[in-house]
Write a protein that holds these residues in place. Structure first.
Motif, short mmCIF file in Angstrom:
data_model
loop_
_atom_site.label_atom_id
_atom_site.label_comp_id
_atom_site.label_asym_id
_atom_site.label_seq_id
_atom_site.Cartn_x
_atom_site.Cartn_y
_atom_site.Cartn_z
N UNK A 101 0.82 -1.22 0.00
CA UNK A 101 0.00 0.00 0.00
C UNK A 101 0.85 1.26 0.00
N UNK A 102 0.46 2.22 -0.83
CA UNK A 102 1.17 3.49 -0.92
C UNK A 102 0.15 4.62 -0.76
N UNK A 103 0.66 5.82 -0.55
CA UNK A 103 -0.19 6.99 -0.37
C UNK A 103 -0.01 7.99 -1.48
N UNK A 104 -0.95 8.91 -1.57
CA UNK A 104 -0.91 9.93 -2.61
C UNK A 104 0.32 10.83 -2.49
N UNK A 105 0.81 11.04 -1.27
CA UNK A 105 1.98 11.89 -1.06
C UNK A 105 3.25 11.27 -1.62
N UNK A 106 3.22 9.95 -1.92
CA UNK A 106 4.42 9.29 -2.44
C UNK A 106 4.67 9.62 -3.91
N UNK A 107 3.66 10.10 -4.60
CA UNK A 107 3.80 10.29 -6.04
C UNK A 107 4.81 11.40 -6.38
N UNK A 108 4.75 12.52 -5.68
CA UNK A 108 5.64 13.65 -6.00
C UNK A 108 7.11 13.28 -5.85
N UNK A 109 7.55 12.76 -4.70
CA UNK A 109 8.98 12.41 -4.59
C UNK A 109 9.41 11.31 -5.56
N UNK A 110 8.51 10.39 -5.88
CA UNK A 110 8.86 9.31 -6.80
C UNK A 110 9.08 9.85 -8.21
N UNK A 111 8.17 10.70 -8.70
CA UNK A 111 8.33 11.28 -10.03
C UNK A 111 9.60 12.10 -10.12
N UNK A 112 9.85 12.93 -9.12
CA UNK A 112 11.04 13.79 -9.17
C UNK A 112 12.31 12.96 -9.16
N UNK A 113 12.36 11.92 -8.32
CA UNK A 113 13.56 11.09 -8.25
C UNK A 113 13.77 10.31 -9.54
N UNK A 114 12.70 9.81 -10.15
CA UNK A 114 12.84 9.11 -11.43
C UNK A 114 13.42 10.03 -12.50
N UNK A 115 13.14 11.33 -12.41
CA UNK A 115 13.66 12.29 -13.37
C UNK A 115 15.05 12.80 -12.99
N UNK A 116 15.64 12.23 -11.96
CA UNK A 116 16.99 12.61 -11.59
C UNK A 116 17.09 13.72 -10.58
N UNK A 117 15.96 14.16 -10.01
CA UNK A 117 15.97 15.22 -9.01
C UNK A 117 16.02 14.66 -7.60
#
Length: 851
Positions: free
Chosen positions: A676-692
């Motif tokens: 199970x994951x939460x909605x707040x996990x989406x922002x850090x995951x997207x940014x990290x996948x893009x190298x941020x």
């Protein structure tokens, strides 16, 4: 070098589903493509062979393409040049020297020091005619009062044009509380369009009438009015620096400085090789027309000239900075106007001053300078985390497109096990990417949930819980984080709760607000087709730049008015996919069936728009280097627990949402993460996948390591526990952390929730355990129900009477409310003034937020 050859999954399958030519409507996807969506495994080998034969570059590496551009500067230091005294944009009265242009119509008045004192029994009226100043809604004028009142229940402000009478259609009411000390009160005069029958508000005001109504009928009223002002949002001090602010023009919101006309803005910088400058121009003001020239003082750059009128949309200008590369350059943006007639600017300040002398009626105009961006070829080394062993290494940071489908519950998608053909395109994306099987929304309605999505923190931190709230302006947003990485950031938002009204436009270089998109027809929310054309055009115009794009579409939000072609396709699905409800009367169950059919059809309608987006990315050769993420803000209820729509309960039908991602160059295909994951996990995951690097203040977990490597599959808990390599151990630890973490959903209600009338509900998730609680009058959580979602996903059996309260979950809710109370005292001051204009009021009614 960007790899476009074969990958260890069927990316060609998605290509084959898309139209062969860019711009072909998604509705023209063939029946064979629909069959592919339903049975991708059966035809995938054939498609791979066909793709290798017909797609250019398959099976071999493509040569390096043109340089990608990134944003290297946004914060320009703008100074102001004054060629002459600008016309006034506002007026203020202190009443120390009398009434000025104001007239007392009812009640007694006297002056007391620097204040005007109105008193009497019953209603007091103050009218303000003026001959040398016209209030202009185009210039976003505000009425600002500094006053103290006793016995006043309501202030009603009326407006009229010359020759008209005051009437109720042009009024705005504001409740007042008794105060002993004067305090400031302000609101935009555009709110004086109390109904859509007053479209002429944009033509300016000739007179205002202020009515102070007693709290009790014929009661005593006392008003102490210290100051009254009519000020434009664009009223700026003369000379010095020009402040940068967000400006909305024809529904398109950009950040940049503004300058009263006439005048010029100047900024000095040193461009590098191959750089270019992009900005947008607009003018505002009643009947204004202006000529604007963008040039440099040194004369190296060819000047760019635009003639603008006050009703024109933003005009974009791009300047090639190559002739000034390596040289200190002063950019000048200069504008002149004369009674609606443009005059050519030749750079001579004296000439400019003469051109505007004696100009015009009304309060003058404003030059709007938006979205000022300096772009340069990206020469930074790529520093991405290592990819999955089975994938070639990405050679570039991806474009990121975050596509949100409003009101989409996960269990109505084929990707999540639904049998009706609602999502052939999103399903294909999930099959070729990563799917999170158990995602919990931060709330059951848009405003708080999208705030969590775009800030990486929960509702107890961002505080954007009710209509009129604004997300804490001190919190970094996902758009700001991508902007710091050099991304050009743009939003296409069709829900007022997810844009500037919530403060969620912060960080976007370009923000298409709901006002940008024309209405389709009454009672429809099919906004995905409105977004399609400007989104397609934006991608084509910026294909060589690194982009972060946020798209927020409304369909399938109610009221449901799906196209007949989508209803027909979905209606043919087996009835078992629209289950009979075990609750309610026969009439309610029939109503649910009808609503579910229309809801499913609107999902399919939006999915066809997703196909058009994928078609555009394919045609622009962006599909491999674009990270697509599809999600929702919340779900929708169909009387499963006795309620309709959303913003009612925290059952899974309202908070269970999808999250799928596809990035052929950086993510494996067919990966399912069941923890199970939460909605707040989406922002850090997207940014990290893009190298941020995600900000430390974000509460969500960075799940990029789980996504990049292919060891985590459906039901893989035991396999992860037997992990062998250090990387596998790290992944197993991450999954264990997800399963032991508590995720909280928050719902602040207007009206009753359940049968006890609670105004706020909370739900805490840890693994399959879910505790629902109401917030009592003392601000403490009171348990309502406990569910085990593993054995009871429909939440039919309340375990609270037999198992008792889960102490860990209850402690998490106590901590949540304590943090919310602490943050409420320290949150930054929000820019929203709390008023709701007529357009938003009408929209809120149509969306069901107001009755």
């Amino acid at each position: 070098m960007r790899v476009t050859g074969a990958r260890p999954r069927g990316s060609a399958g998605l290509r084959a589903m898309l139209p062969a030519r860019r711009g072909l409507a998604a509705s023209r996807v063939s029946s064979a493509a629909r069959a592919l969506a339903a049975r991708p495994a059966a035809v995938l080998p054939v498609l791979l062979v066909l793709a290798a034969a017909v797609l250019p570059g398959c099976g071999e590496s493509a040569p390096d393409g043109p340089a990608r551009y990134v944003v290297v500067q946004r914060d320009f230091d703008w100074s102001v040049r004054d060629p002459g005294e600008p016309l006034p944009l506002g007026a203020t009265w202190s009443f120390a020297d009398g009434l000025g242009p104001w007239t007392v119509l009812d009640g007694q008045h006297r002056t007391d020091g620097d204040a005007l004192v109105l008193s009497g029994r019953g209603e007091l009226q103050l009218a303000g005619p003026w001959s040398d100043f016209v209030v202009d809604t185009e210039l976003q004028h505000r009425l600002r009062l500094e006053l103290a009142t006793q016995g006043v229940g309501q202030l009603v402000v009326y407006w009229r044009r010359a020759g008209d009478t005051f009437d109720r259609e042009r009024s705005f009411a504001l409740p007042l509380e008794d105060t002993t000390e004067p305090h400031a009160l302000s609101f935009r005069l555009s709110t004086l369009k109390a109904s859509l029958s007053a479209p002429d508000a944009g033509e300016g005001f000739a007179e205002l009438l202020l009515r102070f109504r007693p709290r009790e009928e014929n009661g005593e009223v006392l008003v102490r009015l210290v100051a009254l002002g009519l000020l434009s949002d664009f009223t700026l001090p003369q000379g010095g620096r020009a402040p940068v602010q967000a400006l909305e023009r024809k529904g398109l919101r950009l950040a940049g400085p503004c300058r009263p006309l006439p005048g010029a803005l100047l900024s000095t910088f040193e461009p590098g090789p191959g750089e270019r400058l992009r900005l947008a121009l607009a003018v505002a003001g009643r009947g204004r027309e202006a000529t604007v020239v963008v040039r440099d003082e040194e004369g190296r750059l060819p000047p760019v000239e635009r003639t603008l009128t006050s009703n024109s949309p933003w005009r974009f200008v791009e300047v090639d900075l190559a002739p000034a590369a390596g040289e200190r350059t002063t950019l000048v943006v200069e504008a002149v106007t004369r009674d609606g007639a443009a005059s050519r600017v030749d750079g001579d300040s004296a000439t400019v001053g003469e051109a505007v002398s004696g100009a015009g009626d009304g309060p003058g105009g404003v030059l709007l300078l938006g979205g000022v961006l300096r772009l340069a070829p990206d020469r930074r080394p790529v520093e991405l985390p290592p990819p999955a062993p089975a994938l070639p290494a990405p050679t570039d940071r991806p474009n990121v497109v975050l596509y949100l489908v409003d009101t989409l519950r996960a269990d109505r998608l084929g990707a999540y096990g639904y049998g009706a053909p609602t999502d052939p395109m999103i399903g294909a994306v999930a099959a070729e990417g990563v799917r999170f099987a158990d995602v919990t929304a931060a709330s059951n309605w848009t405003r708080p949930s999208t705030s969590t999505l775009l800030t990486g923190v929960g509702p107890e931190v961002h505080g954007n819980l009710r209509p009129g709230d604004v997300v804490d302006p001190t919190l970094p947003t996902l758009a700001e984080a991508f902007a710091a990485e050099g991304y050009l950031t743009v939003s296409f938002v069709t829900n007022h709760h997810a844009g500037a009204w919530s403060g969620l436009d912060r960080g976007f270089d370009v923000a298409y607000e709901p006002r940008f998109f024309p209405r389709l027809q009454p009672d429809t929310t099919l906004t995905s087709q409105l977004v399609l054309e400007p989104l397609d055009r934006f991608l084509a115009e910026h294909a060589d730049e690194r982009l972060f794009v946020y798209v927020h579409t409304l369909d399938p939000h109610g009221p449901y008015e799906a196209p007949a072609e989508d209803v027909e396709v979905v209606a043919q699905a087996a009835p078992k996919w629209r289950p009979e409800l075990p609750v309610g009367t026969a009439e309610q169950r029939a109503k649910a069936q009808d609503r579910m059919l229309a809801y499913d059809a609107e999902i399919r309608h939006n999915d066809r728009r997703v196909g058009s987006l994928l078609d555009a990315l394919l045609a622009l050769d962006l599909e491999d280097r674009t990270l697509l993420a599809f999600t929702s803000d919340h779900g929708e209820a169909f009387f499963e627990h006795g309620t309709w729509t959303h913003w009612r309960t925290l059952y899974q039908e309202e908070v269970g949402i999808p999250w799928v991602m596809r990035w052929p160059e950086g993510l494996p295909g067919g990966l399912v993460i069941e923890a199970p994951v939460g909605q707040a996990d989406l922002a850090p995951t997207l940014l990290a996948l893009a190298g941020g690097t995600p900000p430390d203040t974000w509460d969500g977990m960075d799940l990029s390591a789980l996504c990049r490597r292919g060891a985590v599959v459906a039901g893989d808990g035991a396999a992860s526990a037997r992990a062998r390599s250090p990387d596998d151990v790290a992944r197993a630890e991450a999954i264990a952390a997800l399963r032991s973490r508590v995720v909280v959903s928050d719902a602040v209600m207007e009206g009753r929730v359940h049968d006890d009338g609670a105004s706020r509900l909370l739900a805490a998730r840890r693994g399959p355990a879910k505790l629902v609680a109401r917030v009592g009058a003392d601000g403490r959580p009171e348990p309502v129900a406990l569910f085990d979602l593993a054995s009871d996903p429909a939440e039919k059996t309340d375990l609270l009477p037999t198992r008792g309260v889960d102490a860990g979950l209850l402690d998490a809710l106590h901590a949540f409310l304590a943090e919310d109370a602490r943050r409420a005292e320290t949150r930054g001051v929000a820019p929203e003034d709390g008023t709701v204009d007529a357009e938003r009021l009408q929209w809120l009614r149509e969306m069901g937020y107001l009755k």
